[in-house]
Design a protein around this motif. Structure first.
Motif, short mmCIF file in Angstrom:
data_model
loop_
_atom_site.label_atom_id
_atom_site.label_comp_id
_atom_site.label_asym_id
_atom_site.label_seq_id
_atom_site.Cartn_x
_atom_site.Cartn_y
_atom_site.Cartn_z
N ASP A 6 3.38 3.60 -9.26
CA ASP A 6 4.27 2.89 -10.18
C ASP A 6 5.28 2.03 -9.43
O ASP A 6 5.50 0.86 -9.76
CB ASP A 6 5.01 3.88 -11.09
CG ASP A 6 4.08 4.55 -12.09
OD1 ASP A 6 2.96 4.04 -12.30
OD2 ASP A 6 4.48 5.58 -12.67
N GLN A 7 5.88 2.61 -8.39
CA GLN A 7 6.86 1.87 -7.60
C GLN A 7 6.20 0.74 -6.82
O GLN A 7 6.73 -0.36 -6.71
CB GLN A 7 7.60 2.81 -6.66
CG GLN A 7 8.55 3.76 -7.36
CD GLN A 7 9.14 4.79 -6.40
OE1 GLN A 7 8.73 5.94 -6.38
NE2 GLN A 7 10.09 4.37 -5.60
N GLY A 8 5.01 1.02 -6.27
CA GLY A 8 4.30 -0.01 -5.52
C GLY A 8 3.90 -1.18 -6.39
O GLY A 8 4.03 -2.34 -5.99
N GLU A 9 3.42 -0.88 -7.58
CA GLU A 9 3.05 -1.95 -8.51
C GLU A 9 4.25 -2.78 -8.91
O GLU A 9 4.17 -4.01 -9.04
CB GLU A 9 2.37 -1.34 -9.74
CG GLU A 9 0.97 -0.80 -9.44
CD GLU A 9 0.39 -0.03 -10.61
OE1 GLU A 9 1.07 0.05 -11.66
OE2 GLU A 9 -0.74 0.49 -10.49
N ALA A 10 5.40 -2.12 -9.10
CA ALA A 10 6.62 -2.83 -9.46
C ALA A 10 7.07 -3.77 -8.35
O ALA A 10 7.48 -4.91 -8.60
CB ALA A 10 7.73 -1.84 -9.80
N VAL A 11 6.99 -3.29 -7.11
CA VAL A 11 7.37 -4.13 -5.96
C VAL A 11 6.45 -5.34 -5.86
O VAL A 11 6.90 -6.47 -5.69
CB VAL A 11 7.34 -3.31 -4.65
CG1 VAL A 11 7.47 -4.23 -3.43
CG2 VAL A 11 8.44 -2.27 -4.65
N VAL B 59 -0.26 -7.79 -3.91
CA VAL B 59 -0.99 -6.87 -4.76
C VAL B 59 -0.69 -5.46 -4.29
O VAL B 59 -0.41 -5.24 -3.10
CB VAL B 59 -2.53 -7.10 -4.73
CG1 VAL B 59 -2.88 -8.46 -5.30
CG2 VAL B 59 -3.06 -6.93 -3.32
N HIS B 60 -0.74 -4.53 -5.20
CA HIS B 60 -0.56 -3.12 -4.84
C HIS B 60 -1.92 -2.44 -4.75
O HIS B 60 -2.81 -2.69 -5.56
CB HIS B 60 0.28 -2.40 -5.88
CG HIS B 60 0.20 -0.89 -5.75
ND1 HIS B 60 0.78 -0.20 -4.71
CD2 HIS B 60 -0.44 0.04 -6.52
CE1 HIS B 60 0.53 1.09 -4.84
NE2 HIS B 60 -0.21 1.26 -5.92
N ALA C 52 0.84 -1.20 0.00
CA ALA C 52 0.00 0.00 0.00
C ALA C 52 0.87 1.25 0.00
O ALA C 52 1.74 1.40 0.85
CB ALA C 52 -0.91 0.00 1.23
N ASP C 53 0.61 2.15 -0.96
CA ASP C 53 1.44 3.35 -1.06
C ASP C 53 0.78 4.33 -2.01
O ASP C 53 -0.06 3.95 -2.84
CB ASP C 53 2.84 2.99 -1.59
CG ASP C 53 3.92 3.94 -1.08
OD1 ASP C 53 3.78 5.17 -1.31
OD2 ASP C 53 4.90 3.48 -0.48
#
Length: 268
Positions: free
Chosen positions: A41-46, A62-63, A36-37
């Motif tokens: 873009d960075q959260g989805e990548a993580v 999941v982001h 969660a953030d």
């Protein structure tokens, strides 16, 4: 067997820094993690990388977009987590911001913004997620406080105020939620090498890079263990407090992880 097999945990501020390392470690220990953030873009990548590296029997991720200062975002994040994984067993209230300013020069809107993210964000996380954890049969909440939540530090007055508040909030939540099988603890990191404390990680500008080196030299002298902490070290403490088998009889406590900084001042 992982320490978090079958558990579903929301980690806020999980797109980078301590939150990212917590999300990765929890997934490696078998958890299904909600990254969660506000940094989508960075959260989805993580989350994607966690899914790709989980392997057989490992975790998943999941982001979800989450501005922790907004109650509607929390409700949406909980709904997304339950849609993806069916339940929620744990929460790491990690998201936070830091600004350097002397108290008398701090604008009111800056002070209030830090309170909204750090303090109100943690409150809303507990308020929104605790009922879901109780419904799942109990679990753990880990709040990210700070070394400055237990002492003072010049030029971070707003930040320190919120972190003191989180320690108090942790204790009250532990008392109120114990009967529902929910343990609530706080991690209190000192100097940790993340983008929050070292802007050189985000900007290759020479001046910032030099300031990052100066920061490292500063903490090398100040911290008894002689170095800045690593975010993965904080993640391992959060894992300990989340894993039932390791910390089943621990609640309402602040855990300092600061290389000995809070212990005092060395004259050598």
């Amino acid at each position: 067997m992982g320490k978090l097999d079958g558990r579903v945990v929301i980690v806020t501020g999980a797109a980078r820094g301590q939150g990212e390392q917590e999300a990765r470690l929890f997934a490696a220990e078998g958890a299904r993690v909600v990254v969660a953030d506000v940094l989508d873009d960075q959260g989805e990548a993580v989350a994607k990388e966690i899914g790709e590296t989980a392997g057989a029997g490992g975790g998943a991720a999941v982001h979800v977009h989450l501005d922790v200062s907004k109650e509607a975002d929390w409700a949406a994040a909980v709904a997304a987590a339950k849609a993806a994984f069916g339940k929620i067993d744990g929460l790491v209230n990690n998201a936070g911001i830091l600004r350097f300013n002397e108290l008398v020069s701090t604008p009111l809107d800056e002070f209030q913004r830090i309170v909204q993210v750090n303090q109100v964000g943690a409150f809303l996380g507990i308020k929104t997620v605790a009922p879901e954890i109780a419904a799942a049969g109990g679990g753990s909440i880990v709040n990210t406080a700070s070394y400055t939540g237990l002492t003072g530090m010049a030029y971070v007055g707003a930040y320190a105020a919120t972190k003191h508040a989180i320690v108090g909030l942790t204790r009250v939540a532990a008392l109120e939620l114990a009967a529902q099988g929910i343990r609530v603890n706080a991690v209190c990191p000192g100097a940790i090498d993340t983008a929050m404390s070292n802007p050189a990680q985000l900007d290759p500008d020479a001046e910032l890079a030099q300031s990052g080196e100066a920061l490292d030299r500063f903490y090398r002298k100040l911290v008894p263990l002689g170095r800045v902490g690593r975010p993965e070290e904080v993640a391992r403490l959060a894992l300990f407090l989340t894993a039932e088998e390791d910390s089943a009889y621990i609640t309402g406590q602040p855990f300092v992880i600061d290389g000995g900084w809070l212990a005092g001042v060395s004259v050598l």
